[in-house]
Write a protein that holds these residues in place. Sequence first.
Motif, PDB file in Angstrom:
ATOM      1  N   GLU A  61      50.724  37.802  -0.932  1.00 22.96           N
ATOM      2  CA  GLU A  61      52.164  37.981  -0.722  1.00 22.96           C
ATOM      3  C   GLU A  61      52.915  38.016  -2.044  1.00 22.96           C
ATOM      4  O   GLU A  61      54.022  38.538  -2.131  1.00 22.96           O
ATOM      5  N   ASP A 243      69.066  37.917  -2.285  1.00 19.79           N
ATOM      6  CA  ASP A 243      68.800  37.077  -1.125  1.00 19.79           C
ATOM      7  C   ASP A 243      70.108  36.977  -0.351  1.00 19.79           C
ATOM      8  O   ASP A 243      71.061  36.351  -0.809  1.00 19.79           O
ATOM      9  N   SER A 276      60.811  43.334   0.424  1.00 15.81           N
ATOM     10  CA  SER A 276      60.360  42.093  -0.186  1.00 15.81           C
ATOM     11  C   SER A 276      60.797  41.991  -1.650  1.00 15.81           C
ATOM     12  O   SER A 276      61.084  40.911  -2.144  1.00 15.81           O
ATOM     13  N   ARG A 280      66.326  40.641   0.611  1.00 14.18           N
ATOM     14  CA  ARG A 280      65.740  39.898   1.726  1.00 14.18           C
ATOM     15  C   ARG A 280      66.910  39.345   2.533  1.00 14.18           C
ATOM     16  O   ARG A 280      67.920  38.964   1.959  1.00 14.18           O
ATOM     17  N   ASN A 299      62.005  35.385   4.231  1.00 12.56           N
ATOM     18  CA  ASN A 299      60.682  36.022   4.100  1.00 12.56           C
ATOM     19  C   ASN A 299      60.114  36.469   5.437  1.00 12.56           C
ATOM     20  O   ASN A 299      58.918  36.562   5.614  1.00 12.56           O
ATOM     21  N   TYR A 302      60.882  42.580   6.267  1.00 15.10           N
ATOM     22  CA  TYR A 302      61.061  43.300   5.025  1.00 15.10           C
ATOM     23  C   TYR A 302      61.485  44.751   5.225  1.00 15.10           C
ATOM     24  O   TYR A 302      61.249  45.603   4.383  1.00 15.10           O
ATOM     25  N   GLU A 336      62.163  28.305  -1.959  1.00 12.98           N
ATOM     26  CA  GLU A 336      61.123  29.329  -2.105  1.00 12.98           C
ATOM     27  C   GLU A 336      60.254  29.442  -0.863  1.00 12.98           C
ATOM     28  O   GLU A 336      59.705  30.490  -0.568  1.00 12.98           O
ATOM     29  N   GLY A 339      61.435  31.949   1.351  1.00 17.87           N
ATOM     30  CA  GLY A 339      61.537  33.276   0.747  1.00 17.87           C
ATOM     31  C   GLY A 339      62.640  33.407  -0.289  1.00 17.87           C
ATOM     32  O   GLY A 339      62.876  34.491  -0.808  1.00 17.87           O
ATOM     33  N   ARG A 341      64.602  33.323  -3.786  1.00 16.94           N
ATOM     34  CA  ARG A 341      64.161  33.614  -5.153  1.00 16.94           C
ATOM     35  C   ARG A 341      65.251  33.216  -6.144  1.00 16.94           C
ATOM     36  O   ARG A 341      65.797  34.071  -6.840  1.00 16.94           O
TER      37      ARG A 341
END
Length: 430
Positions: A61, A243, A276, A280, A299, A302, A336, A339, A341
Amino acid sequence: MKAQLLSCVVVAVAVLFAVDIQARDPFPISCNLNVLIVFDRSDSVKGAFNRSRDFVLGMSEELNIAPDAHRVAMIVYSGATLRKEVYPWNFAKSNEEFSRTTLKLRAVGGTTDTKGALEEALKLMETRNKTVATLIMVVTDGRSGTRTDVPAKALLANEDTWVFAAATGDPRFADRDELEKIAGDINRVIMQSGRDLAIDITRNILRQAQIKCRKTTTTTTTTTTTTTTTTTTTNPITDCEMDLVLVLDFSTTTEPIYLRYIAMAQKLVGKLKIGSHYTRVALVLFSSVGKTYTAFNLNHYYNAEDVNKAISASEYTGGTTATGEGIRQATEQVNERTGGRPGLAKQVMVVFTDGWSNRGPEPEPMAKAARAAGFELYAVQSEGNPDDEGYLETNSFVLDVVADDMDHVFSDKTFDKLIDRVRQRNLKCL
Ligand SMILES: *[C@@H]1O[C@H](CO)[C@@H](O)[C@H](O)[C@H]1NC(C)=O
Ligand SMILES: *[C@@H]1O[C@H](CO)[C@@H](O)[C@H](O)[C@H]1NC(C)=O
């Protein structure tokens, strides 16, 4: 002209920032890299194979598998007498293809011929694209039945190559000496202590590897124990990372306005580059405190179609209006594990609400906490029609404290402007 100058300055600042944050980035999305996975499929301990497989899938991933990005090859092995399956470079041309192949693998045999597997790896190394760096990940439950010294040393001698050894089984049974010999450095040995942790460790390692692979495009000094970190001109990041957490008011006061929120949220998603490595999306629905929930994490989906399907499928809950609780849950997306970042992605939260918060934590401190976590907060109201049944005048005070400032407050009438603003981050990737 002035605007152009300003955007130049913004770009310059963004580039500086990107350089600064590179050390903390997730694995690069466009960095060229050969990734060779040497995967022990023996099932010497019950469940060992599944753990290793989950580890490999979790690790993948973090990769961007494609013939011009992360080229993967894989060797799947167990005992010495059993055939080793060799998947050549580029056998999978996407992450999905890689997952499909890996999910089809089944456990075989009880012994572990790591030596033979490393010998196969040496052969594969001959056919790699030698202009790019190589990451070798040896995944085993940690006890080999064969001596690996010779091929391990030969593998490490390959130019521009970093070897990691991951033991996915019980660390008490792992042969640390052997793993260290394979990796060439104890810092590149990953010990399992709970699957999540092993995956986290691997993520960190992949980040380090990314810095190394990036370095290979400039002059670097590398010794067996220390690596000098230099910054290069290549930027393996799309620079479109965002995000986006959508927070929708599903309480009674907004019925039937929630349908408008859904429509607006979907319109926004439709105008972005979802993926991804791009935007996201997560969705939090709030009404009463107990009914507030995260419909999906960053996450989870996508592509835009899936995101919008999931938004449509979200259930109307009704209840009181717990804006603060909605924002609180949305802020958890910074994690995290869901998902998030932080540091890499632009973090945006869009709160769709009529503003009448009457339950749960106060919106203002929750919004502050969200900002402290890195989010830029927008508030969107539906102006509705005063003649509609259930029409309430919006509470702009709440909207103001939720949004970063008045420039971040929008309504269904000005929503296109919000789309324009949020979309900036994705423009160059669209
Ligand atoms: C391993 O995973 C497969 C499905 O992916 C499952 O059917 C099997 O029961 C699992 N084995 C163990 C020992 O957990
Ligand atoms: C090797 O990788 C480089 C960098 O991505 C690429 O330009 C080149 O075409 C590749 N060579 C081969 C033979 O695939």
